[in-house]
Scaffold this motif. Sequence first.
Motif, PDB file in Angstrom:
ATOM      1  N   CYS A  37     -29.989  48.744-108.782  1.00  0.00           N
ATOM      2  CA  CYS A  37     -29.504  47.499-109.392  1.00  0.00           C
ATOM      3  C   CYS A  37     -29.643  46.298-108.470  1.00  0.00           C
ATOM      4  O   CYS A  37     -28.834  45.374-108.505  1.00  0.00           O
ATOM      5  CB  CYS A  37     -28.051  47.632-109.834  1.00  0.00           C
ATOM      6  N   ALA A  38     -30.651  46.321-107.592  1.00  0.00           N
ATOM      7  CA  ALA A  38     -30.933  45.145-106.771  1.00  0.00           C
ATOM      8  C   ALA A  38     -31.858  44.264-107.602  1.00  0.00           C
ATOM      9  O   ALA A  38     -33.078  44.344-107.495  1.00  0.00           O
ATOM     10  CB  ALA A  38     -31.598  45.560-105.465  1.00  0.00           C
ATOM     11  N   ILE A  39     -31.271  43.434-108.442  1.00  0.00           N
ATOM     12  CA  ILE A  39     -32.059  42.752-109.475  1.00  0.00           C
ATOM     13  C   ILE A  39     -33.139  41.805-108.930  1.00  0.00           C
ATOM     14  O   ILE A  39     -34.307  41.946-109.279  1.00  0.00           O
ATOM     15  CB  ILE A  39     -31.144  42.043-110.499  1.00  0.00           C
ATOM     16  N   PRO A  40     -32.795  40.869-108.048  1.00  0.00           N
ATOM     17  CA  PRO A  40     -33.857  39.960-107.588  1.00  0.00           C
ATOM     18  C   PRO A  40     -34.974  40.701-106.855  1.00  0.00           C
ATOM     19  O   PRO A  40     -36.159  40.438-107.087  1.00  0.00           O
ATOM     20  CB  PRO A  40     -33.129  39.007-106.635  1.00  0.00           C
ATOM     21  N   GLU A  41     -34.602  41.664-105.976  1.00  0.00           N
ATOM     22  CA  GLU A  41     -35.618  42.435-105.245  1.00  0.00           C
ATOM     23  C   GLU A  41     -36.492  43.213-106.227  1.00  0.00           C
ATOM     24  O   GLU A  41     -37.710  43.270-106.087  1.00  0.00           O
ATOM     25  CB  GLU A  41     -34.966  43.416-104.263  1.00  0.00           C
ATOM     26  N   ALA A  42     -35.856  43.815-107.226  1.00  0.00           N
ATOM     27  CA  ALA A  42     -36.610  44.602-108.200  1.00  0.00           C
ATOM     28  C   ALA A  42     -37.596  43.709-108.943  1.00  0.00           C
ATOM     29  O   ALA A  42     -38.780  44.037-109.060  1.00  0.00           O
ATOM     30  CB  ALA A  42     -35.660  45.282-109.172  1.00  0.00           C
ATOM     31  N   LEU A  43     -37.136  42.563-109.416  1.00  0.00           N
ATOM     32  CA  LEU A  43     -38.023  41.679-110.180  1.00  0.00           C
ATOM     33  C   LEU A  43     -39.206  41.224-109.328  1.00  0.00           C
ATOM     34  O   LEU A  43     -40.352  41.206-109.773  1.00  0.00           O
ATOM     35  CB  LEU A  43     -37.238  40.466-110.696  1.00  0.00           C
ATOM     36  N   ASN A  44     -38.900  40.904-108.075  1.00  0.00           N
ATOM     37  CA  ASN A  44     -39.936  40.457-107.154  1.00  0.00           C
ATOM     38  C   ASN A  44     -40.980  41.562-106.936  1.00  0.00           C
ATOM     39  O   ASN A  44     -42.189  41.330-106.981  1.00  0.00           O
ATOM     40  CB  ASN A  44     -39.220  40.081-105.845  1.00  0.00           C
ATOM     41  N   THR A  45     -40.498  42.796-106.727  1.00  0.00           N
ATOM     42  CA  THR A  45     -41.418  43.908-106.470  1.00  0.00           C
ATOM     43  C   THR A  45     -42.199  44.284-107.721  1.00  0.00           C
ATOM     44  O   THR A  45     -43.382  44.620-107.649  1.00  0.00           O
ATOM     45  CB  THR A  45     -40.628  45.129-105.957  1.00  0.00           C
ATOM     46  N   ILE A  46     -41.522  44.234-108.865  1.00  0.00           N
ATOM     47  CA  ILE A  46     -42.215  44.541-110.126  1.00  0.00           C
ATOM     48  C   ILE A  46     -43.402  43.606-110.298  1.00  0.00           C
ATOM     49  O   ILE A  46     -44.507  44.024-110.644  1.00  0.00           O
ATOM     50  CB  ILE A  46     -41.242  44.413-111.324  1.00  0.00           C
ATOM     51  N   GLN A  47     -43.154  42.326-110.002  1.00  0.00           N
ATOM     52  CA  GLN A  47     -44.222  41.344-110.164  1.00  0.00           C
ATOM     53  C   GLN A  47     -45.411  41.674-109.253  1.00  0.00           C
ATOM     54  O   GLN A  47     -46.561  41.646-109.677  1.00  0.00           O
ATOM     55  CB  GLN A  47     -43.653  39.964-109.826  1.00  0.00           C
ATOM     56  N   LYS A  48     -45.106  42.021-108.007  1.00  0.00           N
ATOM     57  CA  LYS A  48     -46.188  42.363-107.065  1.00  0.00           C
ATOM     58  C   LYS A  48     -46.937  43.607-107.525  1.00  0.00           C
ATOM     59  O   LYS A  48     -48.168  43.662-107.509  1.00  0.00           O
ATOM     60  CB  LYS A  48     -45.609  42.619-105.671  1.00  0.00           C
ATOM     61  N   ALA A  49     -46.170  44.631-107.930  1.00  0.00           N
ATOM     62  CA  ALA A  49     -46.786  45.894-108.335  1.00  0.00           C
ATOM     63  C   ALA A  49     -47.670  45.680-109.558  1.00  0.00           C
ATOM     64  O   ALA A  49     -48.800  46.176-109.627  1.00  0.00           O
ATOM     65  CB  ALA A  49     -45.707  46.923-108.650  1.00  0.00           C
ATOM     66  N   GLU A  50     -47.150  44.896-110.488  1.00  0.00           N
ATOM     67  CA  GLU A  50     -47.897  44.635-111.717  1.00  0.00           C
ATOM     68  C   GLU A  50     -49.227  43.963-111.402  1.00  0.00           C
ATOM     69  O   GLU A  50     -50.267  44.323-111.943  1.00  0.00           O
ATOM     70  CB  GLU A  50     -47.050  43.709-112.592  1.00  0.00           C
TER      71      GLU A  50
END
Length: 802
Positions: free
Chosen positions: A753-766
């Motif tokens: 549930c680390a929301i900002p980190e998750a969103l940031n990483t999702i964007q990079k991974a995508e």
Amino acid sequence: MDLPVDEWKSYVLQKWSLLPKSIQVTISTAETLNDLFLHSSALLQPEDEMFLKRLSGGYVVGKDPDASLFYREKGNKKFQAKDYMGAAVLYSKGVSHSGPNSTDISLCYANRSAALFHLGQYETCLKDIVRAQMHGYPERLQPKLLLRKAECLVTLGRPQEASQTIIDLESSFAAKPTLSASQFQILQRTLCRVKVKVQEKKNLPEIFPEALTKTFEGMDLREENEQIPGASSSVTLHIDPLKGRFLVATKDILPGELLVKEDAFVSVLNPGEVPLRPHSLESKWEIQATSGDLHCHRCLRHTLAPVPCEGCSYAKYCSQECMQQAWDRYHSVECSLGALLLTLGVFCHVALRSTLLARFEDVGKVIKKLCGEMSNQGICLPESKNPAQILKYGQGGEGEKTDKAVETPIPGCDINGKYERNYNAIFHLLPHTENHSPEYKFLCAVSVSALCRQLEAAGLQAFTTDLKPTKLKAAETPVLGAELNVWGVAMLRHMLQLQCNAQAITTIQQTGSKESLIADTRRVRLATALFPVVSLLNHSCSPNTSVSFIGTIATIRASQLIRSGQEILHCYGPHESRMGVAERRQKLRSQYFFDCDCPPCEREKQRPSAGPGREAFRCHRCRALLQGDDVLSCSGPACTESVGRDLLVSRLQDLQQQVGAAQKHLRNGRLELAIQLLLGCQSDAESFLSAEHSVVGEIEDALAQAYAALGDWEKSATHLQKSLQVVEVHHGPSSVEMGHELFKLAQVFFNGCAIPEALNTIQKAEKVLLVHYGPWNDEIRELQKMKSCLLDLLPIPVGPKE
Ligand SMILES: [Zn+2]
Ligand SMILES: [Zn+2]
Ligand SMILES: [Zn+2]
Ligand SMILES: [Zn+2]
């Protein structure tokens, strides 16, 4: 797996070594494949065939009602233990071993439907219920099955059909006084529950599955190449006496652009680890699931609910349609040869299937060429008074041969210069006859002749027992006898082509333990295939494209900016990030017969002893890097430390062994033990390996997994970030490896549930994964799901109420 089993290989090689020198010379120097085949074939003795037959006898490929019962009972045990996945696999094995329209098969299907129900696979469950009924499911058990059907229909949001099923069920109750009182009560109770659910569902609007409305967006070539169907118009075909055929960019190509989308001409599912062993009561039937149990033998789709061929126990399909297509196109011939094909290996199987598929292609032209122009390329027909009869391919007369050859500018293209994905293109892939060793050629030729003899023996029968006789016209069946040699020569050609041209179809397989919530994936080889267009690409140890697969379809995307005029390159396996220059060049030379002079190879050749710097050792005192060959000395300014390479290498080996042991504990769910070992490895690694050493990365990755399995997301993320740094150094920031690692990190942040980190990483991974796979990819869809879930969680800024 590709080549024949070891027992047959050594048998044939021994046979070769015992041949008189003169015969060896004749075979080694045979000028055409035809000569090679005929000379080798003549040496195949009945006792050789007997030996091969005995070897094949070790494979279980036929149906066996005892096995059906065995697997059903094993499946029931798994079911009781709530291992529904394991149960489904075993019921599938039971299905494969039961004959059609038997109680056995209907029980296996019905039991599998129950497992699928618990796995939430309702559509598939419904299909299995229909199959159970179709094969004569016992009347007295019907109520249970109908109830399951009703529950499935309710869950799928089809209340009307569910109601009808309940009506059927009630009338079946009325007609079944045989049911015991307690059974009746249980059924009644379940029925009441389902009825309530139906009522609830009826008040809701019908839901259409979202997946059905989705299209394969981003999966199509923007503009198809007119010269090369299956390739994009951004590339063109060139030919060069040194390099052969290759593709070149006709305009600047951006990273992620789809360059090739091609369905395999032929593909054969790798059976997985099928044990070859003598029969014994204990271990006659294999319980482990192989990829042959979990993937459609035609389209390679993953399935938990395969339908088997009616004639054998090894061919399984995702659907009736795939089964029928496979039967019509090749399996009617292959069905009885299963054990032999497993013994002779996948290459032999691909060779056979290529020629079988060719019957349905427009091959008249190819065979005309076979008669004519190809004679100087190593294929030549046996003398025949009536060439029109050969293979019954076409009415090709002998008259019009050589002059036609001149009209084809590039091999594999038709007279208009069009490179089509047909048998003609397959046929023109280079067999490299002159490069293979005489022993290898002999092994291939003898194996193919053995296959031909079996085809001959099984031949007429196999063709006449066709389920759909109308599909295989008599004129399309191979002519037996002397003309079978033509098939043999063609198959031999394919077998020799495969070493350089076979494309492995790979898939990402989950390997983590069941408890682990983050994906631990491994790329595994699913099938061996031939792709005419993909085969046009040359190799580079640092390619500018990325290849991926959906079923039997290969897609190739630009992985970086490719300038107009540059060659399109992909990697045949030896990638610069995985091995040093010497190893790469050796591999390419022995398998593909060329010396690689790609830029990384040229660069690394200049400083061969340096090796990849990131795999360096470092000084245990001052942490500076150690340099040198046999004895390494510290590069630190005030340090005089030196150490022998042997010592360091053996320390590294010990460490690798430890890491391996820890990974095994991890897989088996012994998490605490794994962590303890890994932390030890970590401090050991720190004392003598560079921070970017791949072993350091492995340790960090394993630690991340272990903590994730324990639910300690914060620690998991810390270790994964370290592993990510190592991956970046080795593979580059936009590599596919980086994409997979970022995907894992996104999962960890998401679960924590680390929301900002998750969103940031999702964007990079995508961003990284899109370039390599395009939008129609499981990981990318998973990332998108995570993203929308997280965005829902974010506090919405509250505006003034209106
Ligand atoms: Zn299929
Ligand atoms: Zn079969
Ligand atoms: Zn290279
Ligand atoms: Zn030092």
